[in-house]
Motif scaffolding. Structure first.
Motif, PDB file in Angstrom:
ATOM      1  N   ASP A 209      93.061  -4.145  67.471  1.00 27.13           N
ATOM      2  CA  ASP A 209      93.051  -4.915  68.716  1.00 27.13           C
ATOM      3  C   ASP A 209      93.847  -4.207  69.807  1.00 27.13           C
ATOM      4  O   ASP A 209      93.453  -4.194  70.972  1.00 27.13           O
TER       5      ASP A 209
ATOM      6  N   GLN B 144      94.241  -5.225  61.717  1.00 30.44           N
ATOM      7  CA  GLN B 144      93.540  -5.887  62.816  1.00 30.44           C
ATOM      8  C   GLN B 144      94.347  -5.794  64.110  1.00 30.44           C
ATOM      9  O   GLN B 144      93.796  -5.537  65.178  1.00 30.44           O
TER      10      GLN B 144
ATOM     11  N   ASN C  10      93.149   3.580  62.048  1.00 31.38           N
ATOM     12  CA  ASN C  10      92.603   2.384  61.405  1.00 31.38           C
ATOM     13  C   ASN C  10      92.041   2.711  60.029  1.00 31.38           C
ATOM     14  O   ASN C  10      92.232   1.943  59.071  1.00 31.38           O
TER      15      ASN C  10
END
Length: 174
Positions: free
Chosen positions: A151, A147, A133
């Motif tokens: 997730d 995102q 990330n």
């Protein structure tokens, strides 16, 4: 010697977050043992981390990259896979970006996650997710894709957490 390297290898993650001098001492000792007694699985990770020390601490990023590459290549060519996830994650996320575009190491970080996850090394699976990330953000990738990655990691963490808690739950043995 192998047992000593394994113990020292287990000291690296806590030392990384608590005492930079201890981390440097542990890594240098691991490399020294590897030079004296020969290469082992833990040596690969030690060489990558020696590269991580050489770069920022001595401003020798080219030398740091060479040590990191040595650890990576030993993992690949000598098939020293026990600490492969750790080696890939550290090289791909911390060392490669010194001399290459940050995206270059991304595939290694993904592979590190897959290997750690399959091996049950939840610590380095989590580190790899976090580093992936960070890599996506640092490279300027679209936030929507970043995102989705975050997730997906959260979903996996929840699934793993519920699976391990159901295995250890006293009610599951009924």
């Amino acid at each position: 010697m192998l047992g000593t390297l394994d113990v020292l290898n287990d000291v690296v993650p806590p030392a990384l977050f608590t005492d930079r001098n201890l981390l440097s001492l542990v890594i240098c000792r691991m490399v020294n043992l590897s030079l004296e007694h020969g290469i082992s699985d833990a040596s690969c990770f030690a060489y990558v981390f020696l590269g991580m020390i050489a770069g920022p601490h001595f401003e020798n990023y080219a030398g740091g990259f060479q040590f990191g590459q040595l650890g990576y290549e030993l993992t690949e060519k000598r098939e020293l896979h026990r600490y492969q996830a750790r080696t890939y994650m550290a090289f791909g996320n911390f060392v490669m970006p010194w001399t290459r575009h940050v995206r270059t190491g991304r595939e290694l970080v993904r592979r590190a996650f897959d290997i750690a996850n399959k091996a049950g090394d939840l610590t380095f699976a989590a580190y790899s997710c976090n580093n992936l990330n960070t890599n996506l953000l640092a490279a300027g990738d679209a936030l929507a894709g970043t995102q989705r990655e975050a997730d997906g990691a959260s979903s996996l963490r929840r699934r793993r957490g519920s699976a391990s808690s159901s295995r250890s739950s006293p009610r599951s043995s009924n």
